[in-house]
Scaffold this active site. Structure first.
Site, PDB file in Angstrom:
ATOM      1  N   LYS A 165      31.027  42.626  49.400  1.00  0.00           N
ATOM      2  CA  LYS A 165      30.360  43.375  48.342  1.00  0.00           C
ATOM      3  C   LYS A 165      28.845  43.402  48.604  1.00  0.00           C
ATOM      4  CE  LYS A 165      34.106  42.350  45.178  1.00  0.00           C
ATOM      5  NZ  LYS A 165      34.698  41.506  44.137  1.00  0.00           N
ATOM      6  N   ASP A 172      33.037  45.867  36.998  1.00  0.00           N
ATOM      7  CA  ASP A 172      34.401  45.528  37.410  1.00  0.00           C
ATOM      8  C   ASP A 172      35.435  46.232  36.525  1.00  0.00           C
ATOM      9  OD1 ASP A 172      35.187  43.897  39.524  1.00  0.00           O
ATOM     10  OD2 ASP A 172      34.474  42.063  38.553  1.00  0.00           O
ATOM     11  N   GLN A 197      33.055  36.843  40.139  1.00  0.00           N
ATOM     12  CA  GLN A 197      34.217  36.851  41.028  1.00  0.00           C
ATOM     13  C   GLN A 197      35.330  35.981  40.465  1.00  0.00           C
ATOM     14  OE1 GLN A 197      34.435  38.860  43.693  1.00  0.00           O
ATOM     15  NE2 GLN A 197      36.485  38.154  44.185  1.00  0.00           N
TER      16      GLN A 197
HETATM   17  N1  GUN Z   1      39.129  38.849  42.478  1.00  0.00           N
HETATM   18  C1  GUN Z   1      40.023  39.642  43.129  1.00  0.00           C
HETATM   19  N2  GUN Z   1      39.716  40.940  42.961  1.00  0.00           N
HETATM   20  C2  GUN Z   1      38.608  40.976  42.182  1.00  0.00           C
HETATM   21  C3  GUN Z   1      37.826  42.037  41.664  1.00  0.00           C
HETATM   22  O1  GUN Z   1      38.073  43.241  41.875  1.00  0.00           O
HETATM   23  N3  GUN Z   1      36.758  41.646  40.900  1.00  0.00           N
HETATM   24  C4  GUN Z   1      36.478  40.352  40.640  1.00  0.00           C
HETATM   25  N4  GUN Z   1      35.431  40.085  39.857  1.00  0.00           N
HETATM   26  N5  GUN Z   1      37.196  39.348  41.106  1.00  0.00           N
HETATM   27  C5  GUN Z   1      38.248  39.665  41.873  1.00  0.00           C
END
Ligand code: GUN
Length: 295
Positions: A60, A127, A104
């Site tokens: 990211k 998100d 996350q």
């Molecule tokens: N963990 C697995 N996929 C994601 C996601 O798309 N966003 C976040 N914040 N955590 C994750």
């Protein structure tokens, strides 16, 4: 390239290509924003050292850098308390220079994920996990749609794969992928079946699917016996075994039967990250008052 390689190539859904097109498109919006003195920025919070999360967060950050989005990463030890995390989120909610906040997942077990998702301001929830944004998936007016399901929808759109009237079978009913994707496909008039690990005789259902989406994290769960000839297969699984990445689908065994398929890696993953960047830019555009029509 041999003829059979060419045949495989034609069946591939190229997630990296679509992601790069999204990144290019938002880069233009970012220039526009920067000309107005606004730098789109995302705060990324990582608690603990879950190896998969470390990799996702790094991807990211790299994407943000490529697009010209400022990414501010905060890494905390596993021992961070829920209160400390809530305080950090409050600080970011009130920071006018931050447009997107991402915590996350998964979080350590002593932290209540629901409470954390609810604490993030819905207008910075890039998100798409805040209950307000989740609820608005139903009415199709969410400010932010969750990145993986939205990425999958964009993939299907890119290849002109209509879901209207099609049988779409989703294995996995997580809040991050399966559930929101089911609603998003229903909104597009698909006939959706939601399966989970307790579903009896999974094969008998998947073998009738026009579009099969697997999001279980079970390595090579899907072989040719699960698939209808000509089906589109979207593999959301990412499992790391001894440093090698595997999907839910046994690619070699299904390739002759499918009409289109996402590879792992290089399929859904890059789209998830690109949509996150798009959501961040959208957030900055909304706040700037610039026309928010994106791609
Ligand atoms: N963990 C697995 N996929 C994601 C996601 O798309 N966003 C976040 N914040 N955590 C994750």
């Amino acid at each position: 390239m041999t003829e059979s390689n060419l045949g495989i190539q034609k069946k591939l859904i190229d997630g990296r290509l679509i992601a790069s097109k999204i990144e290019l498109s938002i880069s233009e919006k970012i220039v526009e924003l920067k000309n107005k003195g606004i730098v789109p920025s995302i705060a990324v919070i990582l608690v603990g050292k879950d190896p998969a999360s470390v990799v996702y967060v790094r991807n990211k950050e790299r994407a943000a850098q490529r697009c010209g989005i400022l990414s501010k990463k905060d890494v905390y030890p596993e021992s961070l308390t829920e209160k400390e995390l809530l305080n950090k989120i409050e600080e970011l909610n009130n920071d006018p220079l931050i447009h997107g906040i991402l915590v996350q997942l998964p979080l350590p077990p002593h932290i209540n994920e629901k409470k954390i998702m609810e604490a993030i301001s819905p207008v910075k929830d890039v998100d798409g996990f805040h209950p307000l944004n989740v609820g608005k998936i139903f009415t199709e007016d969410a400010l932010f749609y969750p990145c993986t399901p939205y990425g999958i929808v964009k993939m299907l759109d890119y290849y002109d794969i209509s879901v209207k009237g099609k049988s779409c079978v989703i294995i996995g009913q997580s809040n991050i992928v399966g559930k929101p994707l089911a609603i998003m496909l229903m909104n597009r008039l698909a006939t959706v079946s939601s399966l989970n690990i307790f579903t009896k005789d999974i094969k008998s259902i998947t073998a009738k699917a026009d579009i099969l989406i697997s999001a279980t994290g079970k390595v090579h769960l899907i072989d040719e016996s699960y698939i209808k000839k000509g089906a589109v297969v979207i593999d959301v699984g990412i499992s790391n075994i001894g440093g090698k990445i595997y999907g839910d689908v046994n690619f070699e065994r299904v390739i002759n039967k499918v009409s289109k398929i996402t590879p792992v890696p290089g399929g859904v993953g890059p789209l998830t990250v690109a949509v996150l960047m798009e959501n961040t830019v959208k957030s900055a555009l909304v706040k700037s008052g610039i026309n928010i029509k994106l791609i």
